[in-house]
Design a protein around this motif. Sequence first.
Motif, mmCIF file in Angstrom:
data_model
loop_
_atom_site.group_PDB
_atom_site.id
_atom_site.type_symbol
_atom_site.label_atom_id
_atom_site.label_comp_id
_atom_site.label_asym_id
_atom_site.label_seq_id
_atom_site.Cartn_x
_atom_site.Cartn_y
_atom_site.Cartn_z
ATOM 1 N N THR B 44 -5.624 -45.870 10.660
ATOM 2 C CA THR B 44 -6.424 -44.634 10.790
ATOM 3 C C THR B 44 -6.502 -44.470 9.139
ATOM 4 N N ILE B 45 -5.997 -44.886 8.553
ATOM 5 C CA ILE B 45 -5.994 -44.950 7.013
ATOM 6 C C ILE B 45 -6.246 -46.314 6.251
ATOM 7 N N TRP B 46 -6.464 -47.439 7.227
ATOM 8 C CA TRP B 46 -6.543 -48.647 6.498
ATOM 9 C C TRP B 46 -8.266 -48.530 6.012
ATOM 10 N N GLY B 47 -9.382 -47.990 6.793
ATOM 11 C CA GLY B 47 -10.351 -48.292 6.167
ATOM 12 C C GLY B 47 -11.048 -49.625 6.683
ATOM 13 N N ASN B 48 -12.104 -49.934 6.370
ATOM 14 C CA ASN B 48 -12.736 -51.114 7.111
ATOM 15 C C ASN B 48 -12.739 -52.171 6.436
ATOM 16 N N VAL B 49 -11.534 -52.531 5.935
ATOM 17 C CA VAL B 49 -11.429 -53.659 4.945
ATOM 18 C C VAL B 49 -10.194 -54.370 5.211
ATOM 19 N N VAL B 50 -9.893 -55.538 5.010
ATOM 20 C CA VAL B 50 -8.753 -56.431 4.956
ATOM 21 C C VAL B 50 -7.697 -56.083 3.692
ATOM 22 N N ARG B 51 -6.525 -55.610 4.050
ATOM 23 C CA ARG B 51 -5.914 -55.397 2.783
ATOM 24 C C ARG B 51 -4.275 -55.905 3.087
ATOM 25 N N PRO B 52 -3.703 -56.088 1.728
ATOM 26 C CA PRO B 52 -2.518 -56.669 1.419
ATOM 27 C C PRO B 52 -1.409 -55.416 2.128
ATOM 28 N N ALA B 53 -0.141 -55.842 2.678
ATOM 29 C CA ALA B 53 0.528 -54.711 3.331
ATOM 30 C C ALA B 53 2.138 -54.977 2.899
ATOM 31 N N LEU B 54 2.694 -53.953 2.531
ATOM 32 C CA LEU B 54 4.108 -54.133 2.139
ATOM 33 C C LEU B 54 4.843 -53.207 3.377
ATOM 34 N N ILE B 55 5.871 -54.196 3.993
ATOM 35 C CA ILE B 55 6.444 -53.572 4.974
ATOM 36 C C ILE B 55 8.190 -53.632 4.502
ATOM 37 N N GLU B 75 -4.089 -60.106 16.297
ATOM 38 C CA GLU B 75 -4.606 -58.737 16.448
ATOM 39 C C GLU B 75 -4.145 -58.091 15.281
ATOM 40 N N VAL B 76 -3.147 -58.122 14.815
ATOM 41 C CA VAL B 76 -2.723 -57.607 13.579
ATOM 42 C C VAL B 76 -3.092 -58.027 12.139
ATOM 43 N N ALA B 77 -2.795 -59.585 12.247
ATOM 44 C CA ALA B 77 -3.327 -60.477 11.147
ATOM 45 C C ALA B 77 -4.559 -60.154 10.866
ATOM 46 N N GLN B 78 -5.560 -59.910 11.612
ATOM 47 C CA GLN B 78 -6.907 -59.870 11.179
ATOM 48 C C GLN B 78 -7.025 -58.686 10.142
ATOM 49 N N HIS B 79 -6.401 -57.698 9.975
ATOM 50 C CA HIS B 79 -6.442 -56.736 9.028
ATOM 51 C C HIS B 79 -5.663 -56.857 7.686
ATOM 52 N N THR B 80 -5.023 -58.063 7.499
ATOM 53 C CA THR B 80 -4.302 -58.138 6.401
ATOM 54 C C THR B 80 -4.608 -59.407 5.727
ATOM 55 N N THR B 81 -4.443 -59.288 4.331
ATOM 56 C CA THR B 81 -4.640 -60.522 3.503
ATOM 57 C C THR B 81 -3.428 -61.285 3.137
ATOM 58 N N ALA B 82 -2.351 -60.322 3.255
ATOM 59 C CA ALA B 82 -1.003 -60.771 3.045
ATOM 60 C C ALA B 82 0.069 -59.950 3.329
ATOM 61 N N VAL B 83 1.240 -60.448 3.570
ATOM 62 C CA VAL B 83 2.237 -59.297 3.958
ATOM 63 C C VAL B 83 3.525 -59.771 2.977
ATOM 64 N N ALA B 84 4.089 -58.813 2.403
ATOM 65 C CA ALA B 84 5.455 -58.679 1.705
ATOM 66 C C ALA B 84 6.332 -57.685 2.492
ATOM 67 N N LEU B 85 7.550 -58.703 2.863
ATOM 68 C CA LEU B 85 8.526 -57.985 3.788
ATOM 69 C C LEU B 85 9.756 -57.767 2.657
ATOM 70 N N LEU B 86 9.799 -56.261 2.645
ATOM 71 C CA LEU B 86 10.847 -55.963 1.575
ATOM 72 C C LEU B 86 12.300 -55.615 2.491
ATOM 73 N N PRO B 105 3.879 -66.774 10.837
ATOM 74 C CA PRO B 105 2.722 -65.729 10.514
ATOM 75 C C PRO B 105 1.159 -66.381 10.203
ATOM 76 N N LEU B 106 0.144 -65.636 10.470
ATOM 77 C CA LEU B 106 -1.116 -66.278 10.192
ATOM 78 C C LEU B 106 -1.666 -65.848 8.972
ATOM 79 N N VAL B 107 -0.936 -65.071 7.941
ATOM 80 C CA VAL B 107 -1.416 -64.797 6.648
ATOM 81 C C VAL B 107 -0.170 -64.994 5.985
ATOM 82 N N PRO B 108 -0.478 -65.180 4.459
ATOM 83 C CA PRO B 108 0.717 -65.477 3.631
ATOM 84 C C PRO B 108 1.631 -64.270 3.770
ATOM 85 N N THR B 109 2.794 -64.611 3.796
ATOM 86 C CA THR B 109 3.933 -63.826 4.205
ATOM 87 C C THR B 109 5.078 -63.937 3.485
ATOM 88 N N GLN B 110 5.829 -63.222 2.740
ATOM 89 C CA GLN B 110 7.052 -63.499 1.998
ATOM 90 C C GLN B 110 8.023 -62.579 1.913
#
Lengths: 261, 127
Positions: B44-55, B75-86, B105-110
């Motif tokens: 709902t706040i993502w907007g119509n773009v792919v974004r990096p995500a911090l979890i 389904e989730v990866a399509q919205h993200t460019t990369a994921v950082a797991l904190l 993971p389907l996108v760079p994840t670290q």
Amino acid sequence: MISSNTLPLEAQPAPILEVLARLGAGDFTARGETTGQGATDDALIHGINQLATILQQQQATIQEAEQRGEDLLKVMLHLARLDYTKRATVTAGDSVFDALGTGLNMLVDELVAGQVSQARLQEEIIQSQAAVIQELSTPLIPISNDILVMPLIGNIDTARAQHVMERVLEGVAAHHAETVILDITGVAVVDTQVANTLLRAAQAVQLLGTQVMVTGIRPEVAQTLVNLGVDFRRLQTWSTMQMGIAAALQHNTHTTRFARR
Amino acid sequence: MLNEVRTPTSVIFLDPDGIIHTTMLAEVEQSLADAQETVRAALTIWGNVVRPALIDMRAMKGQDRDARQFYGSAEVAQHTTAVALLVGSRVSMLIANFFLAMTSPLVPTQLFTSEQEALAWLKGFRS
């Protein structure tokens, strides 16, 4: 640390010795009581009590660790028996045991999921093999334009009997066959069920205007059929498939000639 | 547009750098339904773009297999460019490592233990 240099043993009152003896024996609930008779004695008792409290806490920590280690071991023992029903206890803390328990539970989940998917795959393989075996177990061979032969081999259970009936009817309809030969040379046991299958298949096929022959009736099978009271009189029967085929060819040739006239 | 949403198990906000922050609440053990609700809320706040995500998983207590697979899905990866797991706690470290090992993971994840380092890494994946 209590040193005999600072406090000679003979100078220590008996209650202190008793507390020390209990602590030495592993009873960390032992405590001394201050007497108010001497600052040194009271300080000594106070120090011993503090030491006892620390030992008691350490003992509780060790016992808890042993308890949680046992809990993890139990889960692992269940896993070793391929029993995935047990889960490790995970508390709100972040101890090594919580992390181990979390990891172990996640591994169990993965093993369960793997087992389920493997079982599903096996089920699919079994179903697929059963379909192939069923198809192979009821081959319907056209030996001429109007004669079909179905050699039956092995045991015939209810499911296979039903399949025999369906295959024969489908084959007759598809090939417009005039004669169907059911050969039971390879059927190990001919009981009431097999006999009834043959009879029902024959009746159904005859309704389509096709004659049915049963071949391969061995002497002992004939005897069994008579003992069972199965009435095969409405079917043409032959002792060998060759005889059945020859009869069918002769019958069909005659029918064709008659039709041409 | 809202830039922060909450679910019973997470808080999500969009920072000025265009990075989605998702913080898993303390003592949470996420189920598939929780994970789906988190992603739905985030979108709902993502907007119509792919974004990096911090979890931020530092306070997290657990995550079931279905939730893990959902987070690792296309389904989730399509919205993200990369994921950082904190991660921070032993438990969160374990959950995150399990996620990486089991879901590919389907996108760079670290994994990161420092939020600053995680954000610096994610900035390289802004679209």
